[in-house]
Design a protein around this motif. Structure first.
Motif, PDB file in Angstrom:
ATOM      1  N   HIS A 145       0.830  -1.206   0.000  1.00  0.00           N
ATOM      2  CA  HIS A 145       0.000   0.000   0.000  1.00  0.00           C
ATOM      3  C   HIS A 145       0.865   1.258   0.000  1.00  0.00           C
ATOM      4  CE1 HIS A 145      -3.463  -2.538   0.870  1.00  0.00           C
ATOM      5  NE2 HIS A 145      -2.721  -3.141   1.795  1.00  0.00           N
ATOM      6  N   ASN A 146       1.961   1.233  -0.735  1.00  0.00           N
ATOM      7  CA  ASN A 146       2.892   2.369  -0.696  1.00  0.00           C
ATOM      8  C   ASN A 146       2.265   3.659  -1.204  1.00  0.00           C
ATOM      9  OD1 ASN A 146       2.856   1.875  -3.435  1.00  0.00           O
ATOM     10  ND2 ASN A 146       5.010   1.310  -3.574  1.00  0.00           N
ATOM     11  N   GLU A 147       1.289   3.582  -2.115  1.00  0.00           N
ATOM     12  CA  GLU A 147       0.650   4.801  -2.622  1.00  0.00           C
ATOM     13  C   GLU A 147      -0.085   5.528  -1.504  1.00  0.00           C
ATOM     14  OE1 GLU A 147      -0.178   1.753  -3.863  1.00  0.00           O
ATOM     15  OE2 GLU A 147       0.759   1.694  -5.834  1.00  0.00           O
ATOM     16  N   GLN A 148      -0.731   4.770  -0.628  1.00  0.00           N
ATOM     17  CA  GLN A 148      -1.450   5.405   0.475  1.00  0.00           C
ATOM     18  C   GLN A 148      -0.481   6.055   1.453  1.00  0.00           C
ATOM     19  OE1 GLN A 148      -4.405   2.933   2.339  1.00  0.00           O
ATOM     20  NE2 GLN A 148      -5.288   2.319   0.395  1.00  0.00           N
ATOM     21  N   PHE A 149       0.627   5.390   1.750  1.00  0.00           N
ATOM     22  CA  PHE A 149       1.608   5.974   2.655  1.00  0.00           C
ATOM     23  C   PHE A 149       2.219   7.235   2.051  1.00  0.00           C
ATOM     24  CE2 PHE A 149       1.405   1.772   4.554  1.00  0.00           C
ATOM     25  CZ  PHE A 149       1.461   2.071   5.903  1.00  0.00           C
ATOM     26  N   LEU A 150       2.509   7.197   0.753  1.00  0.00           N
ATOM     27  CA  LEU A 150       3.070   8.383   0.098  1.00  0.00           C
ATOM     28  C   LEU A 150       2.073   9.532   0.071  1.00  0.00           C
ATOM     29  CD1 LEU A 150       5.053   6.836  -2.887  1.00  0.00           C
ATOM     30  CD2 LEU A 150       5.983   8.085  -0.944  1.00  0.00           C
ATOM     31  N   SER A 151       0.824   9.248  -0.254  1.00  0.00           N
ATOM     32  CA  SER A 151      -0.158  10.332  -0.336  1.00  0.00           C
ATOM     33  C   SER A 151      -0.418  10.946   1.039  1.00  0.00           C
ATOM     34  CB  SER A 151      -1.447   9.846  -0.976  1.00  0.00           C
ATOM     35  OG  SER A 151      -2.026   8.830  -0.209  1.00  0.00           O
ATOM     36  N   VAL A 152      -0.521  10.138   2.075  1.00  0.00           N
ATOM     37  CA  VAL A 152      -0.686  10.674   3.428  1.00  0.00           C
ATOM     38  C   VAL A 152       0.532  11.515   3.796  1.00  0.00           C
ATOM     39  CG1 VAL A 152      -0.732  10.017   5.865  1.00  0.00           C
ATOM     40  CG2 VAL A 152      -2.288   8.930   4.268  1.00  0.00           C
ATOM     41  N   PHE A 200       2.597  13.111   1.745  1.00  0.00           N
ATOM     42  CA  PHE A 200       2.614  14.352   0.971  1.00  0.00           C
ATOM     43  C   PHE A 200       1.605  15.364   1.495  1.00  0.00           C
ATOM     44  CE2 PHE A 200       4.321  11.916  -2.902  1.00  0.00           C
ATOM     45  CZ  PHE A 200       5.631  12.194  -2.542  1.00  0.00           C
ATOM     46  N   VAL A 201       0.415  14.911   1.857  1.00  0.00           N
ATOM     47  CA  VAL A 201      -0.610  15.826   2.360  1.00  0.00           C
ATOM     48  C   VAL A 201      -0.165  16.447   3.684  1.00  0.00           C
ATOM     49  CG1 VAL A 201      -2.964  15.946   3.273  1.00  0.00           C
ATOM     50  CG2 VAL A 201      -2.523  14.759   1.139  1.00  0.00           C
ATOM     51  N   VAL A 202       0.360  15.641   4.582  1.00  0.00           N
ATOM     52  CA  VAL A 202       0.804  16.163   5.875  1.00  0.00           C
ATOM     53  C   VAL A 202       2.010  17.092   5.690  1.00  0.00           C
ATOM     54  CG1 VAL A 202       1.749  15.523   8.126  1.00  0.00           C
ATOM     55  CG2 VAL A 202      -0.134  14.221   7.161  1.00  0.00           C
ATOM     56  N   LEU A 203       2.930  16.737   4.796  1.00  0.00           N
ATOM     57  CA  LEU A 203       4.074  17.614   4.541  1.00  0.00           C
ATOM     58  C   LEU A 203       3.645  18.926   3.897  1.00  0.00           C
ATOM     59  CD1 LEU A 203       6.867  15.168   3.333  1.00  0.00           C
ATOM     60  CD2 LEU A 203       6.793  16.466   5.453  1.00  0.00           C
ATOM     61  N   LEU A 204       2.668  18.883   2.993  1.00  0.00           N
ATOM     62  CA  LEU A 204       2.164  20.104   2.374  1.00  0.00           C
ATOM     63  C   LEU A 204       1.558  21.028   3.427  1.00  0.00           C
ATOM     64  CD1 LEU A 204       1.453  21.548  -0.386  1.00  0.00           C
ATOM     65  CD2 LEU A 204      -0.794  20.491  -0.119  1.00  0.00           C
ATOM     66  N   PHE A 221       4.495  10.789  11.231  1.00  0.00           N
ATOM     67  CA  PHE A 221       4.680   9.443  11.775  1.00  0.00           C
ATOM     68  C   PHE A 221       3.419   8.953  12.485  1.00  0.00           C
ATOM     69  CE2 PHE A 221       9.246  10.500  11.341  1.00  0.00           C
ATOM     70  CZ  PHE A 221       9.576   9.445  10.517  1.00  0.00           C
ATOM     71  N   THR A 222       2.675   9.870  13.106  1.00  0.00           N
ATOM     72  CA  THR A 222       1.418   9.479  13.732  1.00  0.00           C
ATOM     73  C   THR A 222       0.410   9.017  12.689  1.00  0.00           C
ATOM     74  OG1 THR A 222       1.779  11.067  15.524  1.00  0.00           O
ATOM     75  CG2 THR A 222      -0.473  10.278  15.194  1.00  0.00           C
ATOM     76  N   TRP A 223       0.285   9.756  11.578  1.00  0.00           N
ATOM     77  CA  TRP A 223      -0.635   9.365  10.519  1.00  0.00           C
ATOM     78  C   TRP A 223      -0.200   8.066   9.855  1.00  0.00           C
ATOM     79  CZ3 TRP A 223      -5.390  10.334   9.982  1.00  0.00           C
ATOM     80  CH2 TRP A 223      -5.924  11.536  10.429  1.00  0.00           C
ATOM     81  N   TRP A 224       1.107   7.882   9.679  1.00  0.00           N
ATOM     82  CA  TRP A 224       1.588   6.621   9.108  1.00  0.00           C
ATOM     83  C   TRP A 224       1.278   5.450  10.036  1.00  0.00           C
ATOM     84  CZ3 TRP A 224       6.993   8.418   7.048  1.00  0.00           C
ATOM     85  CH2 TRP A 224       6.831   8.961   5.761  1.00  0.00           C
TER      86      TRP A 224
END
Length: 149
Positions: free
Chosen positions: A39-46, A48-52, A80-83
């Motif tokens: 599920h790497n796409e979900q981890f990346l999108s979460v 990116f959103v948090v970093l933005l 890290f909490t969201w991940w």
């Protein structure tokens, strides 16, 4: 085969503990790797959103009150909490063979993170307030027009 099993059983207790714990941690690390790579796409999108949101939040904070290290480090804590939340949800999905849990729980919060990023970008001066109000008005235009004085 039987002889090698007897050799393991005849090991001293500290070596048995090390062997059992390394096998256990190996299993856990393999499980973490499997879920994150599947599920790497979900981890990346979460991420990116948090970093933005964090990026524009830090810039808005610099403009408002100067740079604060602890507020910038909160971005890393949030990611890290969201991940971790996403990992637990995906682990439950994988275990119980359901596919709707991550979308139901994580997606609404990500929408709020994006709205927060838009607000932070506006406060930092990257988006004009009128454009932000227009974007936010289009989110729920079923409520009618807003009177802005």
């Amino acid at each position: 085969m039987k002889e090698s099993l007897l050799k393991i059983l005849n090991l001293p207790l500290p070596l048995k503990v090390i062997l059992a714990s390394s096998a256990f941690f190996g299993f856990i690390c393999d499980h973490i790797l499997d879920i994150t790579m599947t599920h790497n796409e979900q981890f990346l999108s979460v991420g990116f959103v948090v970093l933005l949101d964090g990026f524009f939040g830090v810039l808005a904070g610099i403009k408002r009150e100067g740079f604060k290290t602890y507020k910038a480090l909160k971005v890393l804590r949030n990611i890290f909490t969201w991940w971790l939340i996403l990992f637990v949800i995906l682990s439950i999905e994988t275990s119980f063979k359901v596919s709707w849990l991550s979308e139901t729980i994580v997606l609404p919060f990500m929408v709020f993170q994006i709205i927060s990023a838009l607000k932070n970008a506006s406060m930092a001066g990257f988006i004009k307030m009128e454009l932000l109000n227009e974007i936010l008005d289009k989110i729920d235009n079923h409520k009618g027009k807003r009177n802005v004085d």
